[in-house]
Design a protein around this motif. Structure first.
Motif: not given
Lengths: 302, 244
Positions: A189-191, A212-213, A285-288
Motif C-alpha cells: 500500500m505504501e508503495e 487516485s490513491p 483518516q482512513a488509509t489506503l
C-alpha cells in the motif's frame, strides 16, 4: 491519449480463470499502479500487456499497437522488469547493461545509467555478489537501457529491506521525470500511495476500483475524525453548524469532530475566529490499507 | 546481429569464468593423454588392440570425455539454470530472442569440442605416435554425427528438466553412461563383448571414431544410428523446449 488500453481482458490457465474481466487505460507520463492481493491476476494482466501471454478474450493496445502482432516493434519501446527474474551469477553489472543495450536501436548510455542508478562502484561486480537492492536496481536499469516509452515493473520492491525500498521509490520518481510511462505491479500500500498517480485494484481477476490513491480512500471511507483539546470551552453548535461536520462528541477534555471533505479547514477556521486554540490536534483518516481491505476483504501484505 | 555478437561474447566469457567446465572438458583429456602417453608400454603396439598401441586405442575415449562433458553435462545444466532463473524469459521481453542465447550456447559447445579434438589429434601425433586420423572424412563425419547425437540428447535433458537440480539429476547418470560405454572408466578391451557392441551404437559412437582414427572408414551403420538419434532427440527436444 492513453498509451496503454486494456479492455475486458480475460485469461485462463486450463480450468483456472486468472483474469476474469479487467479494463483500464494508462495516460502518457503516468505512474499507474496495479494493486491486489496475491493471486488476484496482477502479473497475468501485465504479462498480457507486455506481450508475454496471449489473452483468451478482450483487447490490449500498447502505444496503439497489438502486443502480439507488433511484438517486435513494441519490444523496442517497452522495457520490462519481471518478477523473480535473475541473471547469471558471474555476469558483471556493466556487462549485463552493455549486452542489453546492444539489443536496442537507440539505447541509453550504459555507463551513465549505471551511475544514475548508483551502481557506479559495482560496475565490475558479478551479479551473485550484489545485494538485493543492487540486483533490483540493475534489473530496473535493464528495463530502462533501451530508452523505453513505457516501463513495466512487476513487484519492484518485494524482498527488499525498508531502506532499499525507499531508495528504489526515489529512483522511480526520477524515472518519471524522463517522461517514461510506468505500469507498476505491487501489493504494498505504501508503495502505491507514494508512487502512483492512479491505481487499479484487482481482486479475483476483476477491477474492483480505479482511482487516485486519495480518491480510493475517500470513496471507501469518506469520514475523517479530528481530535483536539480546546484552550477555552467550545459550544458544540459552533461546530455542528458547519456543513462539513457530521457529528461532535467529547471524551474527557477532548473534542472529537467527525466530518467529510475539507472538514479540517472548516473546524480550524471557526476555532481561530473564536480565538480558541486547538491543542494536540490530530486528524484521523482512513488509509489506503483500509480502502484495500474494504474493497477486497483481504488484509494487505505486511 | 550486433545483439547476437554481444550475447556470444558474454556467454563465452561466462563459460571461461566458470573455470571448472573448460578445465575438465579440455584440459583433463589432454592430461590423461600425457599421463598414459609417457608410459612406454602404452605406446607399444599390442595385438589386444588390433596391433595398435594402448594410447592409440584409448585416445578416442579421451575425446568422449570432452563430448560427454560438453553436451550432456554443461549444456543442459546451463540452459536449465537460465530457464529456472528467468534469464530466458527476461530476454524474451527484449528485442533479442532467447533463441540467440541457445544458439550462442551451441556455438560454444561446438567450439569446445573442436578445440579439444584438434588438441588431442595434434598432441597425440607430435608426442605419442597417435596417427593423424587415417580416414579424415570418416573421422569428421563420425565426430560430427556423434556430436550432433549427444548435443540433441543434452537439449532433450534441458527440455524436460524444469530446474537446474532436475537437469543435474538426469544429466549426471547420462554423463556416466556415456563415459562408461565410451570406454573411459574401463578400457573397452576389458569389457565383455556385448557391452563393447552396445558402446558402438550409443552416442557419441566411440567405435566409429576409433575406426576412422586408426584404421579405415567407419561402419555406415554406426554413423546412421548417430544420425537417427540426433534427429529423434533433436525433434523431441525442439517440441518440448520451453523458455519458461
Amino acid at each position: 491519449m492513453p498509451v496503454i488500453e486494456v479492455t475486458n481482458l480475460h485469461k485462463r490457465y486450463g480450468g483456472t480463470v486468472a483474469v476474469q474481466d479487467v479494463s483500464f487505460d494508462v495516460a502518457a507520463g503516468e505512474i499507474f499502479g496495479v494493486l491486489g492481493p496475491n493471486g488476484a491476476g496482477k502479473t497475468t494482466t501485465v504479462e498480457c500487456v507486455a506481450g508475454l501471454r496471449v489473452p483468451d478474450g478482450g483487447e490490449v493496445s500498447v502505444l496503439g499497437l497489438d502486443p502480439r502482432r507488433d511484438a517486435a516493434r513494441l519490444r523496442q519501446l517497452v522495457g520490462v522488469q519481471l518478477q523473480e527474474s535473475q541473471l547469471p551469477d558471474r555476469l558483471r553489472v556493466a556487462e549485463a547493461l552493455e549486452m542489453y543495450a546492444s539489443f536496442y536501436r537507440d539505447p541509453a548510455d550504459p555507463a551513465r545509467l549505471i551511475d544514475e542508478l548508483g551502481l557506479g562502484e559495482k560496475r565490475n561486480t558479478p551479479y551473485q555478489k550484489l545485494s538485493g537492492g543492487q540486483k533490483q536496481r540493475l534489473s530496473i536499469a535493464l528495463a530502462l537501457v533501451g530508452n523505453p516509452k513505457i516501463a513495466i515493473l512487476d513487484e519492484l520492491t518485494t524482498g527488499l529491506d525498508p531502506q532499499a525500498r525507499r531508495d528504489t521509490w526515489g529512483l522511480i520518481e526520477r524515472v518519471r521525470e524522463r517522461r517514461v510511462t510506468i505500469l507498476l505491479v505491487t501489493h504494498f500500500m505504501e508503495e502505491a500511495e507514494r508512487l502512483c498517480d492512479r491505481l487499479a485494484v484487482i481482486d479475483k481477476g476483476r477491477v474492483v476500483a480505479l482511482d487516485s490513491p486519495s480518491g480510493l480512500v475517500s470513496a471507501v471511507a469518506p469520514e475523517q475524525r479530528i481530535r483536539f483539546r480546546p484552550s477555552a470551552p467550545v459550544d458544540d453548535r459552533l461546530l455542528t453548524d458547519l456543513p462539513q461536520v457530521t457529528a461532535v462528541t467529547r471524551s474527557g477534555s477532548q473534542v472529537v469532530v467527525t466530518g467529510t471533505g475539507d472538514v479540517l479547514h472548516a473546524v480550524t477556521s471557526v476555532l481561530a475566529r473564536n480565538q480558541i486554540i486547538a491543542a494536540d490536534l490530530r486528524l484521523e483518516q482512513a488509509t489506503l490499507d483500509d480502502a484495500f481491505v474494504e474493497l477486497t476483504g483481504h488484509r494487505p501484505a505486511e | 546481429m550486433r545483439a547476437f555478437g554481444q550475447i556470444l561474447k558474454i556467454e563465452t566469457r561466462l563459460y571461461l569464468r566458470d573455470l571448472a567446465a573448460p578445465l575438465i572438458t579440455i584440459a583433463l583429456p589432454l592430461l590423461l593423454l600425457a599421463v598414459f602417453g609417457l608410459i612406454p608400454a602404452m605406446r607399444a603396439s599390442n595385438p589386444d588392440f588390433g596391433d595398435r598401441s594402448f594410447i592409440q586405442y584409448f585416445t578416442p575415449s579421451l575425446l568422449v570425455i570432452t563430448l560427454a562433458m560438453t553436451a550432456v553435462n554443461v549444456l543442459p545444466t546451463v540452459l536449465a539454470t537460465y530457464r529456472e532463473r528467468g534469464v530466458l524469459r527476461r530476454l524474451a521481453t527484449t528485442p533479442a530472442s532467447p533463441a540467440a542465447l541457445l544458439a550462442a550456447q551451441l556455438i560454444i559447445s561446438l567450439a569446445t569440442i573442436l578445440i579439444s579434438a584438434v588438441l588431442l589429434i595434434v598432441v597425440g601425433r607430435l608426442a605419442f605416435d597417435v596417427p593423424l586420423p587415417r580416414h579424415p572424412l570418416g573421422f569428421a563425419l563420425a565426430l560430427a554425427l556423434g556430436t550432433a547425437a549427444l548435443l540433441a540428447l543434452g537439449l532433450l535433458v534441458a527440455a524436460v528438466a524444469p530446474t537446474n537440480k532436475a537437469a543435474q539429476a538426469i544429466a549426471v547418470p547420462l554423463f556416466m553412461l556415456v563415459l562408461f560405454f565410451g570406454g573411459v572408466y574401463v578400457p573397452r578391451f576389458l569389457l565383455p563383448d556385448f557391452l563393447v557392441r552396445i558402446g558402438s551404437y550409443t552416442p557419441p559412437g566411440v567405435q566409429a571414431l576409433l575406426d576412422a582414427w586408426t584404421a579405415d572408414a567407419p561402419q555406415p551403420l554406426h554413423l546412421a544410428i548417430m544420425a537417427v538419434i540426433a534427429v529423434l532427440a533433436g525433434t523431441v527436444a525442439a517440441k518440448l523446449f520451453r523458455w519458461e
